[in-house]
Structures are given as C-alpha cells and as structure tokens.
Design an enzyme around this catalytic site. Sequence first.
Site, PDB file in Angstrom:
ATOM      1  N   ARG A   1      31.050  34.658  36.186  1.00  0.00           N
ATOM      2  CA  ARG A   1      31.542  34.701  37.566  1.00  0.00           C
ATOM      3  C   ARG A   1      32.018  33.332  38.042  1.00  0.00           C
ATOM      4  O   ARG A   1      32.616  33.222  39.114  1.00  0.00           O
ATOM      5  CB  ARG A   1      30.461  35.245  38.495  1.00  0.00           C
ATOM      6  CG  ARG A   1      29.290  34.311  38.740  1.00  0.00           C
ATOM      7  CD  ARG A   1      28.288  34.933  39.680  1.00  0.00           C
ATOM      8  NE  ARG A   1      27.043  34.176  39.691  1.00  0.00           N
ATOM      9  CZ  ARG A   1      25.871  34.683  40.070  1.00  0.00           C
ATOM     10  NH1 ARG A   1      25.793  35.933  40.460  1.00  0.00           N
ATOM     11  NH2 ARG A   1      24.779  33.948  40.057  1.00  0.00           N
TER      12      ARG A   1
ATOM     13  N   VAL B   1      34.557  42.223  44.140  1.00  0.00           N
ATOM     14  CA  VAL B   1      33.973  42.498  42.824  1.00  0.00           C
ATOM     15  C   VAL B   1      33.063  41.370  42.350  1.00  0.00           C
ATOM     16  O   VAL B   1      33.076  40.267  42.885  1.00  0.00           O
ATOM     17  CB  VAL B   1      35.076  42.765  41.771  1.00  0.00           C
ATOM     18  CG1 VAL B   1      35.910  43.952  42.183  1.00  0.00           C
ATOM     19  CG2 VAL B   1      35.972  41.538  41.606  1.00  0.00           C
ATOM     20  N   GLU B   2      32.277  41.663  41.297  1.00  0.00           N
ATOM     21  CA  GLU B   2      31.293  40.744  40.723  1.00  0.00           C
ATOM     22  C   GLU B   2      30.352  40.189  41.790  1.00  0.00           C
ATOM     23  O   GLU B   2      30.061  38.996  41.829  1.00  0.00           O
ATOM     24  CB  GLU B   2      31.984  39.615  39.944  1.00  0.00           C
ATOM     25  CG  GLU B   2      32.577  40.080  38.632  1.00  0.00           C
ATOM     26  CD  GLU B   2      33.040  38.942  37.739  1.00  0.00           C
ATOM     27  OE1 GLU B   2      32.724  37.778  38.038  1.00  0.00           O
ATOM     28  OE2 GLU B   2      33.727  39.216  36.755  1.00  0.00           O
ATOM     29  N   GLY B   3      29.876  41.056  42.648  1.00  0.00           N
ATOM     30  CA  GLY B   3      28.991  40.651  43.728  1.00  0.00           C
ATOM     31  C   GLY B   3      29.784  40.461  44.999  1.00  0.00           C
ATOM     32  O   GLY B   3      30.494  39.463  45.156  1.00  0.00           O
TER      33      GLY B   3
END
Length: 843
Positions: free
Chosen positions: A377, A499-501
């Site tokens: 990330r 996205v990704e958290g």
Amino acid sequence: METLFWFVLIVGTCLTLAYRRVDLKVSTAAIGVVVVLYTIAGDSGFWTIVLWLLFVPLAILNVENLRREYITRPLLDIFRTMLPSLSKTERDALETGSVWWEGELFSGMPNWRTLSSLPAPKLSDEEQAFLDGPVEELCGMLKNWEVTHERLDMSEEVWAFIKEKGFFAMIIPKEYGGLEFSPLANSVILTKIASHNGTAASTIGVPNSLGPAELLLHYGTEEQKQRWLPGLAKAEEIPCFALTSPRAGSDATAIVDSGVVCKGEYDGKTVVGVRLNWDKRYITLSPIATVLGLAFKLYDPDHLIGDKEEYGITAALIPTNLPGITIGRRHLPIGIPFQNGPTQGKDVFVPLDAIIGGPERAGQGWQMLVEQLSVGRGITLPSNALGGAQASIYAAGAYARIRRQFNLPIGKFHGVGEALARMAGCTYIMTAASRVTCAALNAGERPAVPTAILKYHNTEFARVVANDAMDVHGGKAIMMGPKNFLARKYESLPISITVEGANILTRNLIIFGQGAVRCHPFVLKELEAAADDDAERGLANFDALLFSHVGYAISNAARSFIMGLTLSRFTNVPAFGWKRRYYQRVNRYSASFSLAADVAMLVLGGELKRMELLSARLGDILSNLYLVSMVLKHYEDQGSPHADRPIVEWACRFLFYRTQEQLHGFLRNFPNRWVAAILRVLVFPRGRTFSSPSDQLGQQVVELMINPTQTRERLCADVYKKNEPDNPLGLLQEALELAEQVKPLERKVFNARRSGEISADDTIGQIEEARKKGVISDAEAEEILSFDEKVMAIIAVDDFDPAELSRRHAGTSKKTVTKRATRKKTAKKTTKKRAAAKKKPAQ
C-alpha cells in the site's frame, strides 16, 4: 535573591535532567547532591524539609524489590483492567512489519542519524533502461479517449505489449522469469504511466502489489512457486486476488466466504481437499483472470487436517477454469475502465495444495495479507496518485502561463496563484514521501505505519491537486472529449481514496491506532509483559518498562515545555542555515506529540479506541511530522538545490501549521478539561505561534511553476512529457518554452498598442497591423502567429454532433453517423418548408 538562586538551581537541574532524558539512578544522585547543598548552604527551615520529603520517595524508587512489590504490582493489576480489547484483525496488524523513522518521532527525541544514513534512492541501470524504453513506448501507445470512452479498455496491441515486456512481472525474481525490480522502480514506473493513463497504471499496479505473486514469493511452497510464478512472469497466467465481499468490506475478517475440508474428485482421483463457496466484488483483473487468489474462512468439521474445526481466514490459488466458478462480468470503475468485476464460486473443489503455503498455512491468510499490505500500500496507490498530481501541476503551470485574460497570463492573478502554489507544495510533499519511503523499502524496511500514512495522504493530496487543477483550467477542464486531459484524473480519484483501506478508516483507526502500539517505545512491550504467563517474569519486565516509560513521559513534558518556550531554537539538529529551524521544529512537535499520545492513552485507556476523532488528530500529527521529515530528507537527497527553497519552505510551513492546529484541536476536544489545560501549558506555553505559508512565499512558488525552470522539471521529473500530438503535457511544455521566446516580441506589440501606434482590438489584427507598420518583422510576426496557433489548439475544447453522443449509436462508424446527421438536417429543412407553406395565404 538567594532564594531565587536556589529556586533556579533546583528547578533548572530537574528540567535539565528530564530534558536530557537521564536515567533514574543518575538523576536521583544529581538531585540528591543539590538537596544536600541546599541543606548545608541554604535555608535550613521549611523548604529543606519539603525538599527532603520529595527526595526520599524518589530515592526509594531506586530500591527495585520495594518498588516492584508495593508500586508496580498494584499498577500492573490496574493496567490489565485498562487494556483495550483487540480483535484478531488488530492483533495481526500490530505484529506486522517493522518500525523505522516513525518510531523516532514517537520517541519525542528523534535520532536524525536514522534518517540521514538512509541512501538516496537511485534506480539501477537496468531499471532506468526499462523506464526510458518500454515505459515510454507504452505511454506513447496509450490513447486516453480511445481507452476511456470508445473501447472502455486498452487495445489488444497494448495488452500484448504489456505482457511481452514483463509489466506484470516487476516483483517476480529473475529465477522465475520476472524482472525483479526494486520498490523504487515499481513506484517510478507506475508514476510515469499514471501521469498519462490511469487505466494502464491500475492494471499494471495490481499484479505487482497485493496479489498471488507477492503471496507466493513470501509464503508459497517451492512446488507452488514453480507451478505458478513462471506463468505469471510471462503473463500466460493473469492473476487477481478476491477479498472483498458484499457483506464484508473494511472489516475483512467478517467475510462469509467459506471452504470446508472434505474428500472429493479432482483430476479423476479422490483426494482430500476444500469445497469452496464465495461471492466477491470489486476484484481487479477478475473478468480476465486465469488464476484466482481467494480469501475465505476454512472449516474442518471432520478433522481431516488437524484437531481444530475452525481455522479462520485462509488464502488459496484457484484456476478459474474449474466447474462452479463465475467470472467475466465487469464493474465500470468511475473515470478509468480498468478490468474489475465480481466473481462467484459454487461448490468449487480444489486439493489441499491449493492453499498458499500448503495445509500448514491454513488459517494464516489474514496475517499474510496484512504483512504484504504493509509494503504494497506504500507503492501502487501512492505512486498512481503522485503521477496524477505531477501531471496536473505540470499542465496547470504551463496553462496558467499561456492562457491570458485581461491582457495577463492567468497565473499572474493571485487567486489562481494560490491554487498553483498549493498544487506545487502538495505535489512536492507527495514526491518526497514516495521517494524516501521507497528508499527505506529498498533498504529492507517494512514499515506498516508509514505506508498507511503514504496511502492516505498521497491520495488525499491528489484530491486537493485535482480540484485546484480543475479550477485553474476552468471551462477547458469540464468539457469532455479527446482534448480534455484532466477530467478522467479528476473523476477517478475516489477509486484510490476507497481501495486498500478506505481513507476514513485509515485516518481514524489505523495510522495512530496501529502506530500508538507498534511504534511506541514501551506500549507493545508493556502489553506483552502484562500478558506473560509467567507472572513473576512479567512483573519484573513490566516494572523495568513502567519506570522507563514514566521517565520518558516526564522527559517529553519537559522537552515540550522548554522547546515551546524557546521556540526550539536551542535543540541540537544536523542542519544549518534556514533548514535548521525546520529540523528543530520536528524535535519540538515530536516531544509534544509523544506527550499528548501518552496522556491520551493513560487517561482514556481503551476509550481512546472509540474516540475516533481524537485518534485521527493524533494520527494527523504523526503523519505531518513524518511528511515534513520526508520533505527535508528528499531535499538533501536532491543535493539541496537553492532554487527549490521556496517550495520546500512552503511544504514545511504548510505541514507544521497543520500539526499545530491538529494539536490545538486535540486539546479543545479532550474530554478531561483539567488535563487538557495542563497539557496546553506544556505544549503551547507561548500560545500558537506558527503561521501558514505567506502570500509572498506562495507567489515565489508560482513563478517557479509558470516558467520553464529546473525546479518545475525536478518536481515533475516522473511524468510522460514527450512532445507528440497525442500528449498534452508535451504540447503544453512546448508552448511554455515558446512563451519565453516570444515574450519580447509580444512586448513590442503591446507597447505599440498602448502608445496608439496600432489600434486593432483582436490579437491577430494587432499582429498583422504591427507587421505592416514595421513594429515587428515578418519573421517575428510568423513566430508570434505560430505560437498563438499552438496556444489556441491547446485551449480548444471538443464538440460533437448530437448523433455521436447518443448511446444508440455507440460503436457506429463516423461515416454512418455523418449520413444520419445529414438526413436529420434535411428532414428539419423539409419540415420548416412545409410549415412555411401552410402559413402562406391561398392565391
């Protein structure tokens, strides 16, 4: 006077010992000497008794057995009742990755050698050649309007090129046929592609981030690596990873997708395997994937692989051609139509060796994911956001110079300049954070908290930059078509935010929530000591940690107060000149942040986890300190070019002002008002003294952006700027450079117009009249006209025949559309003639 002397001596000694973070025994000895001296030479009355009453308990604290039994043991019992409950998700996250510079910021006394010893980021010759060759070639092949509007996909030619050149294999080692590029190379490559085409950047980023290849490299068996990695490297296998479910988004551990260990038929044999059922969505590359990475909860009711019935989240690799798997349908992500879609599985049976790492890794899926997310990330989404930001400021700076209103370039208007300065400053912060953090990843660090900071703030800054770019370009940016080079970047920003958290989750719960425990010098160790099954060993460890922690907190209080009073002018840092003050302020706010964090955890305990906005503000403070450190390090890594000073100062002042205001917001909202009042004295003994970047500083930054300067080129070094017809950044840069060349010629025309020598009102008329009257030569006139033609082509917007915009005619050839439009016009004329004929009176 004598009393004042002793007061200053005693208080000064205590503050100095605390400021220098001297240990308990040495501090006790030093204070004891002062107390004895006062007893001998000072007033032997009331104050002597008070001093000894204060000193004796301090001395007793050095007797470990007494301290441990009568102080530490009761406090340990209380501490255990204050511990917040942690889910398995949180525990796995806390154990993920390493601690790097963020740990120094949490200490309140940063060791700058930790940062300065990090080598400057540099690509290898092979990586640079790939960037200069295949990456440039790929960007030249990508036609944005064709991708985002006509095809809603990249062309077959582009797909073939991406696969052939190994774009999907940048993280795969060479022994398996991959490129084995560094995190820095991944970041720079994605930044360049994203500056030109977001669809390609997203498509390439995912296989090189959290996906099957990354999981196989770290956790797969050798057989699994040999089975899958060569095919992934050659793009014979297209991967995707399915985590998110309709009922489980941010709370990934709530997924209901399941796998049951049982016996079944596979390749004509009866084997022990897993029968899977899933329903996933938002899965990038799912519509075209040949191998599906799947996260699911594993159950073993018949105990075929062990004693447990529930193993928890497990990760497996599944060929997508198995019976029961549904893929192929697409979502349509806003702005950039990369391949993304849902997938379902109904009673899909796979053997046990489909589990990544084999059956021994059953139930370790979530830990695998968060460990790899701690790196991934920090690369893909931050780099894509950076590419968009660099492209936006590169375009906006040039556009603000060549676009004129009221006889001035619009960049000369301070309102536009404010937006340009903010764009440039935020882009510099993003670049610094990405490059220095990637250098740390190159060096082997796996810092979970900095990558969360990077993901959140780079994507949020990208949103700020995109909004400002839209404002600067005005009507040019809101009319869709092949000539619009901003709209798709603007539209697609919510993707990276989500996205990704999701960013709200990342800010409110992850950055400080994870950092408070993972990066704090003592908290995680204290938690481990409190949970130690060996009670006496746990007590002994907790005792040592507790009193080190107390000394640390007292030290931070003293350091915060003293540096607040002195505006941190005397703290030691490895910098000189104008940069020194910014390094010193990092030291000051590091102490204030550490103090505030400690007090919050002590007073609020587990409640802090639920008071999300307080946690978010502490996370913002940590983030801003991390980012300003990255700005200073990046400036040093680039050789400290003096021309870049305005933009570096703007970035530092911007971040420090945000730090100050978030500390203020934290204190305003802290529920215990008495504690908040004491903290305010220690944090802001002279009030809030820091100001945001001045207008004058902002205008200096603007001049660097609207002129063809080296600072502008360094800031946007990673964008695709080749001068070709389909690349607006190259055309804008060409126009900007020409603007400098024709400036003296335009000044001649302007002066002639102002003196009355020429009288035409329009630009072309003025140039022609100036040519006729000898104000400028024929060659000079042609030079200005050529420049004006280029500018008008850049600021032009698209228009369409209504038939071209109709969804009914999607995919219809231009020739057919033209015929239909002609017929429509003829029909309208016929209708008008008939109406006119009806109105005529009879003869």
